[in-house]
Structure formats: structure tokens, C-alpha cells
Design an enzyme around this catalytic site. Structure first.
Site, PDB file in Angstrom:
ATOM      1  N   LYS A  14       1.027  -1.250   0.019  1.00 51.87           N
ATOM      2  CA  LYS A  14       0.019   0.054   0.010  1.00 51.87           C
ATOM      3  C   LYS A  14       0.735   1.440   0.095  1.00 51.87           C
ATOM      4  O   LYS A  14       0.701   2.326  -0.772  1.00 51.87           O
ATOM      5  CB  LYS A  14      -1.073  -0.019   1.219  1.00 51.87           C
ATOM      6  CG  LYS A  14      -2.336  -0.977   1.072  1.00 51.87           C
ATOM      7  CD  LYS A  14      -2.724  -1.380   2.219  1.00 51.87           C
ATOM      8  CE  LYS A  14      -3.546  -2.494   2.196  1.00 51.87           C
ATOM      9  NZ  LYS A  14      -4.559  -2.757   3.356  1.00 51.87           N
ATOM     10  N   GLN A  64      -4.911  -1.740   9.627  1.00 52.99           N
ATOM     11  CA  GLN A  64      -4.594  -2.921   8.884  1.00 52.99           C
ATOM     12  C   GLN A  64      -5.305  -4.161   9.601  1.00 52.99           C
ATOM     13  O   GLN A  64      -5.028  -4.302  11.062  1.00 52.99           O
ATOM     14  CB  GLN A  64      -3.119  -3.459   8.670  1.00 52.99           C
ATOM     15  CG  GLN A  64      -2.838  -4.467   7.710  1.00 52.99           C
ATOM     16  CD  GLN A  64      -3.453  -4.854   6.308  1.00 52.99           C
ATOM     17  OE1 GLN A  64      -3.714  -3.602   5.664  1.00 52.99           O
ATOM     18  NE2 GLN A  64      -3.997  -5.833   5.836  1.00 52.99           N
ATOM     19  N   ASP A  95     -11.312   2.472   4.032  1.00 54.78           N
ATOM     20  CA  ASP A  95     -11.677   0.877   3.853  1.00 54.78           C
ATOM     21  C   ASP A  95     -12.989   0.822   3.928  1.00 54.78           C
ATOM     22  O   ASP A  95     -13.424  -0.164   3.348  1.00 54.78           O
ATOM     23  CB  ASP A  95     -11.185   0.422   5.547  1.00 54.78           C
ATOM     24  CG  ASP A  95      -9.913  -0.328   5.166  1.00 54.78           C
ATOM     25  OD1 ASP A  95      -9.473  -0.935   4.111  1.00 54.78           O
ATOM     26  OD2 ASP A  95      -9.256  -0.474   6.385  1.00 54.78           O
TER      27      ASP A  95
END
Ligand code: GUN
Length: 301
Positions: free
Chosen positions: A53, A97, A120
């Protein structure tokens, strides 16, 4: 039949070009999109995703900041950190994460992130907007990437039977919500199967589009696939392979060699859904920055 390969890298590159243009426009207005990624613990797969990422941000000219926290980092500290990032005007996207260590309550973390920075799309506000089809929230990267893969490779799902194997909050459930919406890129008839589904094969055989997101090697066999179906493999399963440079490699959920003889189109692993997930996260970060700029320009009432 030899299936056509749906090339996720090529489609991600098309989207990358569009994002490059949008980022240049933002920069010309004095805004650099910014993403903070937080990793708690040292899970090797998560560490690798977080690195990917960061690399994708750098390549696109998105400011990125990765915060690596020890496995015993407290829930309170993480909530405090998120609060600071919510107030930081340089940061448009915040991503924690998953999975986080067990002592941290995921739902508290997800709810702590400002929905306008929730790239997200895990916050209940964004999940709700997705379900009712409101377009001003974020869509989660992997399912949105699958929708783009299908539409940009010319596979319209409107009126088709899409069967999704797997009901996770990250892939199966949101993909069903996205593809059942009333709009041109959706309008599908969706069935979601899971570990308790009876007669799974009877259902997968009805699929015009079969999506597997179950995380099991060789789970989808050729006898579960209708002739001419489009097959999307979301699995990313690490298997030992002494002939591979690192001693392991990644494979999907689908018995690729056999299924590609029956399907009309199929996504490979790697190089299918994976590159789309990353680029859609980048897209959400750019969208977050554009929205922040729009809010700045709006007069206060
Ligand atoms: N772990 C696996 N997939 C994801 C994802 O899309 N977002 C986050 N934050 N963690 C993940």
C-alpha cells in the site's frame, strides 16, 4: 473452451492513469492526498500488504505514512492515535490493517475513524450508505475492484445470476450489496453461499458469474462451474513451493487449470483481484481528498 484471462494489472493501470490526472488536479489546488496506514503487530502477510500500500501511494504521488505498532499496543493508545489523525488536515484517509490483535475491539476501532476518512469503508455509516445505494460514501476496495474488473472487461452483470462463495464483511457481504443495487453497473441477481450452505454445487452450477472468496486452495473445482461462466477468484492462499524463489507462492481458491477449460473468462492469482484491491484503495484516498477540498470551499452556515 479456453477461458479468456481477465487481466487485473491492465485494468488497474487504466484506473491508475485516471487517478494520476485527478491527483495532478488536486496538487494544482494545493492539496496532496494523504493516507496513514496503521499496523499493530508483526503478522508477515499484513506487513507485506502494508508495504504494498505504501509503495502504491509513493508511485502515484500520494503522501503516505505507515505507523508500525508493537503487538501489545493498547486499544486506548490506538483510539487516541485515530483521534489525532481524524483532526489532521494533511491526512485524508486512515486505515488500520486487519486483523488487529485480540485485545483490541475491532468494532470500537472501526467506529472511531471519521467516516469521511474511512477509506476502507468499514465504518457502519459507509456500510449503511453502500447498502441503501447512496453514492457519497466510500465503497470497500476489494468488492468495488471486482465490480470494476467485471465491467471494464465487458462482463455486464445486469440480470445475471452472480453466486458469491464466502460471506465475510470485507468481501462477500459488501460485494452482494454492491452488485444488487439498482444501477447500470449492477442490477444482478445475487446469491451468497457460505460454510453452512447445503448442496453448494447445485447453486454454484447456476452461476453466470461465480466469485470465490473462501480462502481455501482448490475449493472450486471444474464440476462446480457452469460451461461458459465467468469466474472471479478472490483467494490469496500461501502454499509452500521449494521451486519458488522464496520457497512459497500464492494461489487462489479455484482449480485454475481445470476451471479455465470450462469458464468463458477467469481471473488469475496473482494478477487478478489483487492489483484491483490496491488501486481502489488509492481511488478512495483521492476521493477523500477531493471531498475534503470541496468541504473547505463550502461557506460555513
Ligand atoms: N486485511 C485484509 N484485507 C483488508 C482490507 O481491505 N483492509 C484492511 N484494513 N485490512 C485488511
Amino acid at each position: 473452451m479456453g477461458a479468456k484471462i481477465i487481466d487485473g494489472k491492465e485494468i488497474a493501470d487504466q484506473i491508475r492513469k485516471d487517478l494520476t490526472r485527478r491527483i495532478a488536479k488536486l496538487r494544482s489546488e494545493g492539496v496532496t492526498p494523504g493516507l496513514t496506514v496503521i499496523l499493530v503487530g508483526d503478522d508477515p502477510a499484513s506487513s507485506s500488504y502494508v508495504r504494498m500500500k505504501g509503495k502504491a501511494c509513493k508511485e502515484l504521488g500520494i503522501y503516505s505514512h505507515t505507523l508500525l505498532k508493537p503487538p501489545d499496543y493498547s486499544e486506548g493508545s490506538l483510539l487516541g492515535l485515530i483521534e489525532k489523525l481524524n483532526d489532521d488536515p494533511m491526512i485524508h484517509g486512515i486505515l488500520v490493517q486487519m486483523p488487529v490483535p485480540e485485545h483490541i475491539d475491532v468494532s470500537k476501532i472501526v467506529r472511531a475513524i471519521d467516516p469521511d476518512k474511512d477509506v476502507d469503508a468499514f465504518h457502519p455509516v459507509n456500510v449503511g450508505k453502500m447498502l441503501i445505494g447512496e453514492s457519497d460514501g466510500f465503497l470497500p476496495a476489494t468488492p468495488h475492484g471486482i465490480q470494476e474488473l467485471l465491467s471494464r472487461s465487458g462482463h455486464k452483470v445486469a440480470g445475471k445470476h452472480v453466486v458469491i462463495v464466502g460471506r465475510s464483511n470485507i468481501v462477500g457481504k459488501p460485494l452482494a450489496a454492491i452488485l444488487m443495487q439498482k444501477n447500470q453497473a449492477a442490477d444482478a441477481t445475487v446469491t451468497v453461499c457460505h460454510s453452512r450452505t447445503e448442496n453448494l454445487k447445485d447453486i454454484t452450477l447456476q452461476a453466470d458469474v461465480l466469485v470465490s472468496a473462501i480462502g481455501k486452495v482448490n475449493f472450486i473445482k471444474a464440476d462446480m462451474v457452469k460451461e461458459g461462466a465467468v469466474v472471479v477468484d478472490v483467494g490469496s492462499n500461501r502454499i509452500d513451493d521449494p521451486t519458488a524463489p522464496r520457497g512459497y507462492r500464492f494461489v487462489g481458491d479455484v482449480d485454475f487449470a481445470a476451471v479455465k477449460e470450462k469458464a468463458s473468462a477467469i481471473t488469475p492469482v496473482p494478477g487478478g483481484v489483487g492489483p484491483m484491491t490496491i488501486i481502489m484503495l488509492m481511488q478512495n484516498t483521492v476521493q477523500a481528498a477531493e471531498k475534503a477540498l470541496e468541504r473547505q470551499g463550502r461557506p460555513k452556515v
